[in-house]
Scaffold this active site. Sequence first.
Site, PDB file in Angstrom:
ATOM      1  N   ARG A 176      12.439  56.608  61.224  1.00 15.83           N
ATOM      2  CA  ARG A 176      12.250  55.301  60.719  1.00 15.83           C
ATOM      3  C   ARG A 176      13.883  54.898  60.676  1.00 15.83           C
ATOM      4  NH1 ARG A 176       8.656  58.226  57.317  1.00 15.83           N
ATOM      5  NH2 ARG A 176       6.816  57.203  57.415  1.00 15.83           N
ATOM      6  N   HIS A 200      11.453  50.561  65.767  1.00 16.23           N
ATOM      7  CA  HIS A 200      10.042  51.035  65.249  1.00 16.23           C
ATOM      8  C   HIS A 200       9.213  51.322  66.448  1.00 16.23           C
ATOM      9  CE1 HIS A 200       7.750  52.212  61.662  1.00 16.23           C
ATOM     10  NE2 HIS A 200       6.720  51.979  62.254  1.00 16.23           N
ATOM     11  N   ARG A 206       9.730  54.590  67.584  1.00 14.53           N
ATOM     12  CA  ARG A 206       8.728  55.583  66.714  1.00 14.53           C
ATOM     13  C   ARG A 206       7.333  55.722  67.124  1.00 14.53           C
ATOM     14  NH1 ARG A 206       8.565  58.143  61.842  1.00 14.53           N
ATOM     15  NH2 ARG A 206       6.479  57.663  60.486  1.00 14.53           N
ATOM     16  N   HIS A 261       3.898  60.932  58.083  1.00 15.39           N
ATOM     17  CA  HIS A 261       2.871  60.093  57.709  1.00 15.39           C
ATOM     18  C   HIS A 261       2.342  60.911  56.699  1.00 15.39           C
ATOM     19  CE1 HIS A 261       2.981  57.641  61.774  1.00 15.39           C
ATOM     20  NE2 HIS A 261       3.632  57.224  60.977  1.00 15.39           N
ATOM     21  N   TYR A 321      -0.896  54.410  65.196  1.00 14.68           N
ATOM     22  CA  TYR A 321       0.551  54.173  66.075  1.00 14.68           C
ATOM     23  C   TYR A 321       0.150  54.608  67.489  1.00 14.68           C
ATOM     24  CZ  TYR A 321       4.077  53.923  62.468  1.00 14.68           C
ATOM     25  OH  TYR A 321       4.715  53.610  61.473  1.00 14.68           O
TER      26      TYR A 321
END
Length: 174
Positions: A34, A136, A139, A162, A171
Site C-alpha cells: 500500500r 493501488h 497492488r 489482508h 482483488y
Amino acid sequence: SSEQVRALLPPLLRGIDEARDAAIIALLYGAGLRRSELCSLDVTDYDPGIPDDDAQVPIPAIRVRHGKGNQARRVPLLAGAAVWVNIWLSWRGQSPGPLFRPTRPRQLDERMTGDQIHGLIRRRAAAAGIGHVTPHDLRRSFVTHLLDAGNDVAITQRMAGHARAETTIRYDRR
C-alpha cells in the site's frame, strides 16, 4: 498487465529520480505494498536475502512494520524488485532513515508522502501512454498475478496483508 508494469519503469536510469521511481514501482507491484506502507519503510526494512530452508537460496524480502491494522509482515520480493531496490540504494546510500525520500537536497531527511507516490505513478503512466494508473492498481496486479501463477489464496492473503480471504479474492482481476 505485466507489460504495462514494465512500461511504467524508466527506459534509462539517467539519474537519482529514475532509480528511486523504478524501485518504488517495483515494490508497489513486486511486494503488493500500500502507499502508506511504502512511505513508512526504512532502509533497515529491506533484506537483500534471507536463507530459504528448502533450497538455501537467499530470498530478498521487505519487512512491513506499519501495515493496515498495524499488522507487521515480511514479504518476499518478486523477481526483479530487489534489483531495482539495490540500484536505488546504490544512489541513495545505506544511511539510516526513510527508504524513499524526495531527491531535492533540502528534503533528504523527509519521507515521501502518499500524494508524492501517486503523482510519480501518474507521471510515469502518462509518459508510458497507458492511461490512468494508481499505486493501488499495482497492488491489485500483484494479487491477481500471484493467483494467476497458481498461488494459494491463503498465501496470497498473507503476502498482501489482508485480514480476510474475501478481500484477497475481490482483488483478483483475472
